[in-house]
Design an enzyme around this catalytic site. Structure first.
Site, PDB file in Angstrom:
ATOM      1  N   VAL A   1      63.442  89.682  38.158  1.00  0.00           N
ATOM      2  CA  VAL A   1      62.284  89.802  39.095  1.00  0.00           C
ATOM      3  C   VAL A   1      61.698  90.354  39.491  1.00  0.00           C
ATOM      4  O   VAL A   1      60.426  90.581  39.441  1.00  0.00           O
ATOM      5  CB  VAL A   1      62.741  88.710  40.521  1.00  0.00           C
ATOM      6  N   ASP A   2      62.378  91.371  39.847  1.00  0.00           N
ATOM      7  CA  ASP A   2      61.849  92.950  39.785  1.00  0.00           C
ATOM      8  C   ASP A   2      62.345  94.237  39.741  1.00  0.00           C
ATOM      9  O   ASP A   2      63.286  94.353  40.802  1.00  0.00           O
ATOM     10  CB  ASP A   2      61.067  93.074  41.243  1.00  0.00           C
ATOM     11  N   PRO A   3      62.660  94.380  38.656  1.00  0.00           N
ATOM     12  CA  PRO A   3      61.777  94.575  37.357  1.00  0.00           C
ATOM     13  C   PRO A   3      61.872  92.508  36.785  1.00  0.00           C
ATOM     14  O   PRO A   3      63.496  92.612  36.567  1.00  0.00           O
ATOM     15  CB  PRO A   3      62.061  95.807  36.953  1.00  0.00           C
TER      16      PRO A   3
ATOM     17  N   ASP B   1      57.536  90.759  37.516  1.00  0.00           N
ATOM     18  CA  ASP B   1      56.529  91.572  37.952  1.00  0.00           C
ATOM     19  C   ASP B   1      56.031  91.781  36.428  1.00  0.00           C
ATOM     20  O   ASP B   1      54.572  91.660  36.446  1.00  0.00           O
ATOM     21  CB  ASP B   1      57.007  92.416  38.661  1.00  0.00           C
TER      22      ASP B   1
END
Length: 436
Positions: free
Chosen positions: A124-126, A129
């Site tokens: 998700v993050d990273p 994004d």
């Protein structure tokens, strides 16, 4: 039939395992140091098996990687490079949700020469994004635009209905990663100038970010944003900022914690037999009540959230420390892990927001891309879904030969991010993109 090895059966593993085990042409092995965790995640799948395995066993890890066609590493970030070197030795591709480290950069050419791919930054993050940002950036460039400003925030938090403790935070992934990120130096671009923020100052001046329908959050810088100029191919950008979101009051409470040294990672051998109260006295260098000392040191009342949150965590209790050696961060993290968990039926939440200013010959356009994803009560957390599912989809694409690049790969090209984002949208995980 492809044989896939999943290393680690932790908090974000279940959606990935369910997805991969649902593919007809996959045999899945899930390895974890706790057998019960591995077998509980594979019990419902005929083509998956859970095994007990200590990833620190180099010889055993080498054998496991050699016996499989592809490795997915859900181990702590510090272990990924070991997995990668063994994959390189045995000619196996791999994937992980974690950041590309220097060790992976140094392996890139050799991985590419062998025709392998080491997929990184695909959670998700990273991960999401990058994908959501690149979709907008490529569209802007295709229409002749210049990305003048890019500001991005992301946070994994308890849903508003589950935000029930004074800390304002609950753990849906490993505490150490959360705590280490809280004291990492940050760098970003503002109006063409580089701004450096020492790790000890991250919480000093948070920005308030408003998410419609969800609430307001505090945002602070997240690591080095400047290398995304090259990664995102936006050399024209003047402002580039990536930040972390937390519930309001977080920074006010944690800033003094950092200054006290609670986030120090050096292991100590002098904590044997200490209670938490004595540990805090030792940390402060005083035999007085830690509450009073902290209040005096920072010029705050004893009922300030900095102090009351530490008390709620049990940092002033007579309970002995659970280990004979450990760092200050481990002491704090252990208390937070004990107290800041999700109760049965509670939901977590992922909130992410990008803001762009794009320049065209006709003028500037401002865009906002927002993701708000809630966990499923009694089911998968939002963190597990948004980390595990993009990684699972990318792994399937790699196994099917649908990713052209070789070497160390991140999802910043359309042939990766479009299929992943499209499939996630079909699963109900999608961004709201709009001109503002």
């Amino acid at each position: 039939m492809k044989k896939v090895l999943v290393l680690g059966a932790g908090l974000v593993a279940k959606p990935l395992i369910d997805y991969l085990a649902g593919l007809e042409d996959i045999n899945l092995t899930v390895a974890d140091i706790v057998l019960r965790k591995a077998t509980s995640l594979t019990a419902d799948h005929e083509n998956a098996v859970g095994i007990e395995f200590d990833a620190s066993d180099d010889a055993g890890l080498s054998t496991l990687i050699k016996e499989n066609d592809f490795a997915v590493s859900l181990l702590p970030g510090s272990q990924h490079a070991r997995v990668a070197r063994l994959c390189l030795e045995h000619g196996r591709s791999m994937s992980t949700a974690s950041y590309v480290t220097q060790a992976f950069r140094e392996m890139h050419a050799e991985v590419a020469d062998k025709g392998l791919m080491f997929i990184n930054e695909c959670g998700v993050d990273p991960g999401m994004d990058h994908m959501s940002a690149m979709r907008i950036i490529h569209d802007a460039h295709d229409r002749g635009g210049m990305v003048l400003s890019f500001r991005s925030y992301c946070g994994g938090l308890p849903a508003p209905d589950a935000n029930t403790n004074p800390i304002g935070y609950k753990f849906s992934w490993a505490p150490r990663g959360v705590l280490e990120a809280a004291v990492s130096d940050a760098r970003y671009l503002k109006d063409g100038q580089v701004v450096d923020i020492p790790g000890g100052e991250l919480f000093k001046e948070p920005e308030i970010i408003d998410f419609a329908g969800v609430g307001k959050f505090e945002g602070y810088p997240n690591r080095d944003s400047t290398h995304y100029v090259e990664m995102y191919d936006i050399e024209e950008v003047q402002t580039l900022f990536r930040g972390t979101l937390r519930n309001t009051g977080h920074c006010e409470a944690w800033y003094p914690w950092v200054k006290l040294g609670l986030f120090e990672t050096n292991r100590r051998s002098d904590v044997e037999g200490m209670t938490h109260f004595r540990f805090m006295q030792d940390l402060l260098g005083s035999t007085e009540d830690p509450r009073t000392v902290i209040a005096q040191r920072f010029g705050i009342p004893t009922d300030h959230r900095t102090i009351t949150n530490l008390e709620w965590l049990g940092m002033f209790s007579d309970k002995p420390l659970p280990f004979d050696q450990g760092s200050n961060m481990e002491v704090l993290g252990n208390r937070m892990l004990d107290e800041c968990g999700y109760a049965a039926g509670e939901r977590d939440m992922i909130v992410m927001q990008h803001e762009f200013v794009v320049g065209y010959d006709s003028g500037e356009e401002r865009l906002r891309s927002t993701l708000v994803e809630f966990g499923i009560p009694g089911g998968d957390s939002a963190m597990a879904r948004t980390v595990g599912l993009p990684l699972a989809i990318a792994t399937r694409m790699a196994l099917e030969g649908r990713i052209a690049d070789r070497g160390v790969v991140t999802p910043v090209k359309p042939d990766m991010y479009n299929p992943i984002l499209d499939e996630l949208e079909n699963m109900g995980i999608s961004f709201d993109d709009r001109v503002v």
